[in-house]
Design a protein around this motif. Structure first.
Motif, mmCIF file in Angstrom:
data_model
loop_
_atom_site.group_PDB
_atom_site.id
_atom_site.type_symbol
_atom_site.label_atom_id
_atom_site.label_comp_id
_atom_site.label_asym_id
_atom_site.label_seq_id
_atom_site.Cartn_x
_atom_site.Cartn_y
_atom_site.Cartn_z
ATOM 1 N N GLY A 6 110.996 25.793 139.998
ATOM 2 C CA GLY A 6 111.149 25.067 138.740
ATOM 3 C C GLY A 6 111.670 25.942 137.616
ATOM 4 N N ILE A 7 111.161 27.159 137.543
ATOM 5 C CA ILE A 7 111.596 28.073 136.479
ATOM 6 C C ILE A 7 113.032 28.516 136.699
ATOM 7 C CG2 ILE A 7 111.195 30.370 135.493
ATOM 8 C CD1 ILE A 7 108.155 29.791 135.927
ATOM 9 N N ILE A 63 139.628 22.988 131.622
ATOM 10 C CA ILE A 63 138.498 23.625 130.942
ATOM 11 C C ILE A 63 137.593 22.600 130.267
ATOM 12 C CG2 ILE A 63 137.862 25.194 129.060
ATOM 13 C CD1 ILE A 63 138.895 26.670 131.437
ATOM 14 N N ASN A 64 138.169 21.616 129.604
ATOM 15 C CA ASN A 64 137.362 20.624 128.910
ATOM 16 C C ASN A 64 136.523 19.809 129.898
ATOM 17 O OD1 ASN A 64 136.438 19.431 126.578
ATOM 18 N ND2 ASN A 64 138.027 17.871 126.560
ATOM 19 N N GLY A 65 137.128 19.364 130.982
ATOM 20 C CA GLY A 65 136.380 18.617 132.003
ATOM 21 C C GLY A 65 135.325 19.474 132.663
ATOM 22 N N TRP A 66 135.684 20.723 132.957
ATOM 23 C CA TRP A 66 134.736 21.668 133.558
ATOM 24 C C TRP A 66 133.554 21.892 132.611
ATOM 25 C CZ3 TRP A 66 133.069 26.494 131.947
ATOM 26 C CH2 TRP A 66 132.436 27.280 132.891
ATOM 27 N N GLY A 67 133.870 22.021 131.313
ATOM 28 C CA GLY A 67 132.810 22.253 130.324
ATOM 29 C C GLY A 67 131.842 21.096 130.236
ATOM 30 N N TRP A 68 132.371 19.863 130.158
ATOM 31 C CA TRP A 68 131.487 18.699 130.080
ATOM 32 C C TRP A 68 130.658 18.530 131.352
ATOM 33 C CZ3 TRP A 68 129.750 16.621 125.957
ATOM 34 C CH2 TRP A 68 130.504 16.648 124.788
ATOM 35 N N ALA A 69 131.255 18.798 132.498
ATOM 36 C CA ALA A 69 130.512 18.705 133.763
ATOM 37 C C ALA A 69 129.355 19.699 133.787
ATOM 38 C CB ALA A 69 131.450 18.943 134.947
ATOM 39 N N HIS A 70 129.608 20.935 133.360
ATOM 40 C CA HIS A 70 128.543 21.941 133.335
ATOM 41 C C HIS A 70 127.492 21.621 132.273
ATOM 42 C CE1 HIS A 70 130.645 24.402 136.176
ATOM 43 N NE2 HIS A 70 129.645 25.260 136.154
ATOM 44 N N LEU A 71 127.930 21.096 131.155
ATOM 45 C CA LEU A 71 127.009 20.736 130.086
ATOM 46 C C LEU A 71 126.018 19.680 130.571
ATOM 47 C CD1 LEU A 71 127.070 21.482 126.918
ATOM 48 C CD2 LEU A 71 127.858 19.157 126.666
ATOM 49 N N ILE A 72 126.538 18.619 131.163
ATOM 50 C CA ILE A 72 125.682 17.530 131.658
ATOM 51 C C ILE A 72 124.840 17.985 132.841
ATOM 52 C CG2 ILE A 72 125.728 15.240 132.734
ATOM 53 C CD1 ILE A 72 128.289 14.744 130.971
ATOM 54 N N PHE A 73 125.467 18.706 133.795
ATOM 55 C CA PHE A 73 124.731 19.199 134.957
ATOM 56 C C PHE A 73 123.615 20.144 134.534
ATOM 57 C CE2 PHE A 73 124.187 22.089 138.610
ATOM 58 C CZ PHE A 73 123.841 21.152 139.573
ATOM 59 N N GLY A 74 123.888 20.975 133.526
ATOM 60 C CA GLY A 74 122.877 21.909 133.036
ATOM 61 C C GLY A 74 121.676 21.202 132.438
ATOM 62 N N ILE A 75 121.917 20.165 131.669
ATOM 63 C CA ILE A 75 120.820 19.407 131.067
ATOM 64 C C ILE A 75 119.975 18.750 132.156
ATOM 65 C CG2 ILE A 75 120.273 17.367 129.669
ATOM 66 C CD1 ILE A 75 122.753 18.100 127.949
ATOM 67 N N VAL A 76 120.641 18.106 133.107
ATOM 68 C CA VAL A 76 119.915 17.437 134.199
ATOM 69 C C VAL A 76 119.130 18.449 135.025
ATOM 70 C CG1 VAL A 76 120.191 16.090 136.322
ATOM 71 C CG2 VAL A 76 121.512 15.495 134.292
ATOM 72 N N LEU A 77 119.749 19.592 135.357
ATOM 73 C CA LEU A 77 119.085 20.614 136.172
ATOM 74 C C LEU A 77 117.866 21.182 135.453
ATOM 75 C CD1 LEU A 77 119.478 22.066 138.909
ATOM 76 C CD2 LEU A 77 120.706 23.839 137.669
ATOM 77 N N ALA A 78 117.979 21.436 134.156
ATOM 78 C CA ALA A 78 116.858 21.983 133.389
ATOM 79 C C ALA A 78 115.703 20.982 133.312
ATOM 80 C CB ALA A 78 117.314 22.380 131.992
ATOM 81 N N GLY A 100 114.089 20.676 136.695
ATOM 82 C CA GLY A 100 113.319 21.898 136.933
ATOM 83 C C GLY A 100 111.960 21.866 136.264
ATOM 84 N N LEU A 101 111.904 21.338 135.050
ATOM 85 C CA LEU A 101 110.620 21.219 134.355
ATOM 86 C C LEU A 101 109.713 20.178 135.025
ATOM 87 C CD1 LEU A 101 111.710 21.456 130.611
ATOM 88 C CD2 LEU A 101 110.555 23.199 131.985
ATOM 89 N N VAL A 102 110.304 19.076 135.471
ATOM 90 C CA VAL A 102 109.511 18.034 136.127
ATOM 91 C C VAL A 102 109.006 18.510 137.491
ATOM 92 C CG1 VAL A 102 109.512 15.649 136.969
ATOM 93 C CG2 VAL A 102 110.714 16.216 134.867
#
Length: 131
Positions: A16-17, A53-68, A71-73
């Motif tokens: 999770g961490i 780059i813009n598409g890659w950035g948005w994909a990582h931004l959204i994926f990062g939020i979901v993954l974090a 991970g907490l849950v």
């Protein structure tokens, strides 16, 4: 008869961490890509990787939020979060093979960490529900 919880449940905390840290890292990578200059390519070790780059950035931004968040849950021991976490981390592991020619050491490190997270979630996940 109630089953006993062992110290192996610590691997779920590890998973999770690590997921939370990886999600936060992906979020900031994505944020930098969205807000930064639109270069369109990455060059390293004599290799050239062309991408949006813009598409890659948005994909990582959204994926990062979901993954974090997942991970907490996972720290709560929810079974649905473990299943979703395995899928997300497996996706992250697979995508690291794209970056292997460009960033070999970083990609190998992430692949190994993802492997241990998936192992922990599969092998010791049921024990997290009993905590």
């Amino acid at each position: 008869m109630a089953q006993r919880v062992t110290g192996w449940v610590g691997w779920i905390w590890f998973a999770g961490i690590v997921m939370f840290i990886a999600g936060t890292w992906n979020f900031f990578y994505g944020l930098a890509a969205v807000l930064g200059p639109d270069k369109g390519y990455v060059a390293a070790n004599g290799k050239l990787l062309i991408l949006n780059i813009n598409g890659w950035g948005w994909a990582h931004l959204i994926f990062g939020i979901v993954l974090a968040i997942v991970g907490l849950v996972v720290l709560s021991g929810a079974a649905w979060a473990r299943i979703l976490a395995i899928l997300l981390v497996a996706l992250n592991l697979i995508t690291q093979f794209i970056w292997l020619p460009v960033q070999p050491w970083w990609s190998l490190l992430v692949i190994v960490l993802d492997f241990f997270v998936i192992w922990a979630l599969i092998v010791h996940g049921d024990e997290a529900e009993r905590v």
